[in-house]
Design a protein around this motif. Structure first.
Motif, PDB file in Angstrom:
ATOM      1  N   GLU A  76      35.266 -28.873 -24.239  1.00  0.00           N
ATOM      2  CA  GLU A  76      33.969 -29.550 -24.148  1.00  0.00           C
ATOM      3  C   GLU A  76      32.903 -28.813 -24.949  1.00  0.00           C
ATOM      4  N   THR A  77      32.959 -27.485 -24.916  1.00  0.00           N
ATOM      5  CA  THR A  77      31.979 -26.681 -25.649  1.00  0.00           C
ATOM      6  C   THR A  77      32.095 -26.932 -27.143  1.00  0.00           C
TER       7      THR A  77
ATOM      8  N   VAL B 151      29.228 -28.637 -29.634  1.00  0.00           N
ATOM      9  CA  VAL B 151      28.688 -27.946 -30.812  1.00  0.00           C
ATOM     10  C   VAL B 151      28.880 -28.807 -32.063  1.00  0.00           C
ATOM     11  N   LEU B 152      30.042 -29.429 -32.194  1.00  0.00           N
ATOM     12  CA  LEU B 152      30.284 -30.299 -33.350  1.00  0.00           C
ATOM     13  C   LEU B 152      29.341 -31.497 -33.344  1.00  0.00           C
TER      14      LEU B 152
ATOM     15  N   ASP C  65      33.747 -39.276 -29.295  1.00  0.00           N
ATOM     16  CA  ASP C  65      33.194 -39.796 -30.547  1.00  0.00           C
ATOM     17  C   ASP C  65      33.722 -39.061 -31.772  1.00  0.00           C
ATOM     18  N   LEU C  66      34.498 -38.018 -31.563  1.00  0.00           N
ATOM     19  CA  LEU C  66      34.976 -37.202 -32.676  1.00  0.00           C
ATOM     20  C   LEU C  66      36.400 -37.571 -33.067  1.00  0.00           C
TER      21      LEU C  66
ATOM     22  N   LYS D 222      44.506 -25.633 -30.300  1.00  0.00           N
ATOM     23  CA  LYS D 222      43.333 -25.725 -29.428  1.00  0.00           C
ATOM     24  C   LYS D 222      42.098 -25.318 -30.222  1.00  0.00           C
ATOM     25  N   VAL D 223      41.057 -26.164 -30.160  1.00  0.00           N
ATOM     26  CA  VAL D 223      39.782 -25.878 -30.810  1.00  0.00           C
ATOM     27  C   VAL D 223      38.779 -25.546 -29.717  1.00  0.00           C
ATOM     28  N   ASP D 224      38.204 -24.350 -29.806  1.00  0.00           N
ATOM     29  CA  ASP D 224      37.222 -23.901 -28.822  1.00  0.00           C
ATOM     30  C   ASP D 224      36.018 -23.353 -29.575  1.00  0.00           C
ATOM     31  N   PHE D 225      34.933 -23.120 -28.873  1.00  0.00           N
ATOM     32  CA  PHE D 225      33.764 -22.469 -29.449  1.00  0.00           C
ATOM     33  C   PHE D 225      33.412 -21.301 -28.550  1.00  0.00           C
ATOM     34  N   VAL D 226      33.299 -20.118 -29.155  1.00  0.00           N
ATOM     35  CA  VAL D 226      32.967 -18.900 -28.421  1.00  0.00           C
ATOM     36  C   VAL D 226      31.503 -18.567 -28.689  1.00  0.00           C
ATOM     37  N   ASP D 227      30.706 -18.547 -27.631  1.00  0.00           N
ATOM     38  CA  ASP D 227      29.286 -18.233 -27.745  1.00  0.00           C
ATOM     39  C   ASP D 227      29.107 -16.740 -27.504  1.00  0.00           C
TER      40      ASP D 227
END
Length: 112
Positions: free
Chosen positions: A6-7, A11-12, A59-60, A76-81
């Motif tokens: 979800e993150t 972001v995308l 939507d992606l 797996k695509v993730d975003f690390v903040d």
């Protein structure tokens, strides 16, 4: 076989909104050349081709070459903040072709 957190999706979506990219472009997961660690999976904007597999997450739309998907397995695509070190983390079930290469780009300072 393909997962987007979800993150990462959020972001995308923010990226497309901030850059006024409409319609939203498909996102390709591909092999990118790297530095000391060799090749790694990365993201780029691209249209699907005949030999691609397409995954829709809300939507992606994500595009991955079928042969790459077969070679690396689940992705797996993730975003690390992490402040100034924030970014996408794209991982795969099996090693990426060309990953773990040499240290020629960093002058040999990598530990082996």
């Amino acid at each position: 076989m393909f997962e987007v957190t979800e993150t990462a999706a959020s972001v995308l979506k923010d990226y497309f909104t901030q850059n006024k990219i409409e319609p939203v472009s498909p996102v390709r997961v591909t092999v990118m050349s790297g530095g000391c660690s060799g090749a790694a999976l990365g993201l780029t904007l691209d249209q699907p081709g005949e030999l691609d597999q397409v995954f829709e997450e809300g939507d992606l739309k994500f595009v991955i070459a079928q042969d790459l998907l077969e070679e690396v397995g689940a992705i797996k695509v993730d975003f690390v903040d992490a402040g100034y070190r924030s970014g996408f983390a794209i991982t795969s079930e099996k090693p990426v072709p060309g990953a773990g290469g040499g240290c020629s780009s960093c002058g040999g300072s990598c530990g082996m």
